[in-house]
Design a protein around this motif. Structure first.
Motif, short mmCIF file in Angstrom:
data_model
loop_
_atom_site.label_atom_id
_atom_site.label_comp_id
_atom_site.label_asym_id
_atom_site.label_seq_id
_atom_site.Cartn_x
_atom_site.Cartn_y
_atom_site.Cartn_z
N ASP A 189 -2.36 -7.75 -2.45
CA ASP A 189 -1.71 -7.68 -3.76
C ASP A 189 -2.30 -6.47 -4.49
OD1 ASP A 189 -0.07 -10.09 -3.67
OD2 ASP A 189 -1.99 -11.17 -3.65
N GLU A 191 -2.06 -3.18 -7.44
CA GLU A 191 -1.54 -2.49 -8.63
C GLU A 191 -1.79 -1.00 -8.46
OE1 GLU A 191 -3.40 -3.86 -12.15
OE2 GLU A 191 -2.79 -5.96 -11.88
N PHE A 199 3.06 0.19 -11.17
CA PHE A 199 3.80 -0.93 -10.60
C PHE A 199 2.87 -1.78 -9.75
CE2 PHE A 199 4.19 2.62 -7.68
CZ PHE A 199 3.95 2.07 -6.44
N CYS A 201 2.76 -4.40 -6.21
CA CYS A 201 3.47 -4.66 -4.97
C CYS A 201 2.54 -5.34 -3.98
CB CYS A 201 4.03 -3.38 -4.36
SG CYS A 201 2.75 -2.22 -3.81
N GLN A 202 3.09 -5.73 -2.86
CA GLN A 202 2.31 -6.22 -1.74
C GLN A 202 2.42 -5.21 -0.61
OE1 GLN A 202 3.89 -10.26 -1.01
NE2 GLN A 202 1.90 -11.03 -1.73
N ALA A 203 1.33 -5.02 0.10
CA ALA A 203 1.33 -4.04 1.19
C ALA A 203 0.24 -4.38 2.19
CB ALA A 203 1.12 -2.63 0.65
N ARG A 237 4.62 -1.34 3.37
CA ARG A 237 5.01 -2.64 2.84
C ARG A 237 5.31 -3.66 3.93
NH1 ARG A 237 9.20 -0.22 -1.70
NH2 ARG A 237 7.68 0.00 -3.41
N ASN A 257 12.33 1.06 2.56
CA ASN A 257 12.07 -0.34 2.23
C ASN A 257 10.80 -0.86 2.90
OD1 ASN A 257 14.44 -0.75 0.63
ND2 ASN A 257 15.64 -0.81 2.52
N HIS A 260 6.89 3.46 1.78
CA HIS A 260 7.22 4.23 0.58
C HIS A 260 6.20 5.35 0.40
CE1 HIS A 260 8.53 5.37 -3.34
NE2 HIS A 260 7.52 4.82 -3.98
#
Length: 311
Positions: A189, A191, A199, A201-203, A237, A257, A260
């Motif tokens: 998780d 930032e 933003f 996201c999860q990666a 991702r 998708n 990125h």
């Protein structure tokens, strides 16, 4: 028109400039004996007024050895003889100075030399150290470290940790590390805060890339340039066999998708849990925050003379 030999050209250069070249040698990099290499260097400079200066690292106080050697000898050029780790140790002491860095790849990982497309033979490299052009090179300031090549948190850093801990070597060792890493993979998780956007996201992995490819040849940053005043942030991702295939086989655009990519000059990355972290192939432990900024052109590297330049 008579063409001079490489040796004649080098002698003329030396007589005109009388440059002092310091060779910083890692004797254990790549597991190879460096005595033959030092013999080649000595032979190359044999008929020149200034002989090369050799200083050897000991694996214990390398930073102090490099710093003291530069202070004592006041060289015009410094050549790192070893792998990416050796190059980085030397580069750290040349950042922000007028002394250019030469790279003589002699390690198990020579990713930066490969990225720069340096010649493969020692005579060609020695010609560069004698007659080459100093060109600017960017670096990334990452927390309290510098990155010349690639840094990341997550999946690849975990692989670097396993690889070092188990002293794995060769392709089979790398494969074992990959299998173990994929078996234990987990999403992070994250930032991300940059000048242009923020933003969450999860990666599986976030890469800070000054260069294009890893030492394995895997292209993670196809648009990367080493001296463009920016670095790229790559967010992995999703894990996909086809995306990995693109890195190793023949590059095609990544699926946005899943992977990125965007440029940045400064960035802060925070993770909810501590994540594996590596800089230029060296595992740094687990972290929850990475702060990075570009250091544009603060290092110069010796490259072949550009077309039209005298040698």
């Amino acid at each position: 028109m008579q063409t001079k030999s490489s040796a004649d050209q080098t002698i003329n250069w030396q007589e005109a400039n009388k440059l002092k070249i310091l060779f910083i040698i890692n004797p254990v990099s790549g597991g190879n004996d460096k005595s033959a290499l030092t013999d080649d260097i000595t032979a190359y400079f044999r008929n020149m007024e200034n002989e090369p200066i050799f200083v050897f690292l000991d694996g214990k106080q390398d930073g102090r050895i490099v710093r003291n050697a530069i202070s004592e000898h006041q060289p015009d050029r410094v050549v790192a003889v070893g792998g990416d780790g050796t190059v980085k140790i030397v580069a750290e002491h040349l950042m922000g100075t007028a002394i250019p860095l030469g790279i003589l790849p002699a390690g198990s990982a020579n990713g930066l030399a490969r990225e720069l497309a340096l010649p493969a033979t020692t005579p060609e490299l020695l010609d560069i150290f004698a007659n080459g052009t100093a060109q600017p090179l960017d670096a990334i300031s990452v927390n309290d470290d510098i990155c010349l090549h690639l840094s990341d948190i997550g999946l690849n850093a975990q692989l670097v940790k396993y690889y070092a801990e188990n002293n794995w070597r060769g392709k089979m060792g790398y494969l074992r590390g990959v299998v173990r890493t994929l078996y234990r993979k987990r999403l992070l998780d994250i930032e991300i805060h940059s000048k242009k956007e923020s933003f969450a996201c999860q990666a599986f992995m976030v890469v800070l890339a000054n260069a294009r490819m890893y030492g394995t040849g895997a292209i993670i940053n196809p648009e990367g340039e080493l001296s463009d005043g920016a670095f790229e942030v790559i967010i992995l991702r999703d894990l996909s066999f086809w995306e990995f295939l693109k890195m190793f086989w023949r590059y095609k655009p990544f699926d946005p998708n899943k992977i990125h990519i965007f440029p940045a000059t400064s960035i802060t990355i925070r993770t909810r849990r501590k994540a594996y972290f590596q800089v230029d192939g060296e595992y740094k432990g687990k972290i929850k925050e990475v702060k990075a900024r570009i250091r544009s052109g603060e290092l110069t590297v010796l490259m072949p003379p550009q077309a039209g330049e005298p040698t």
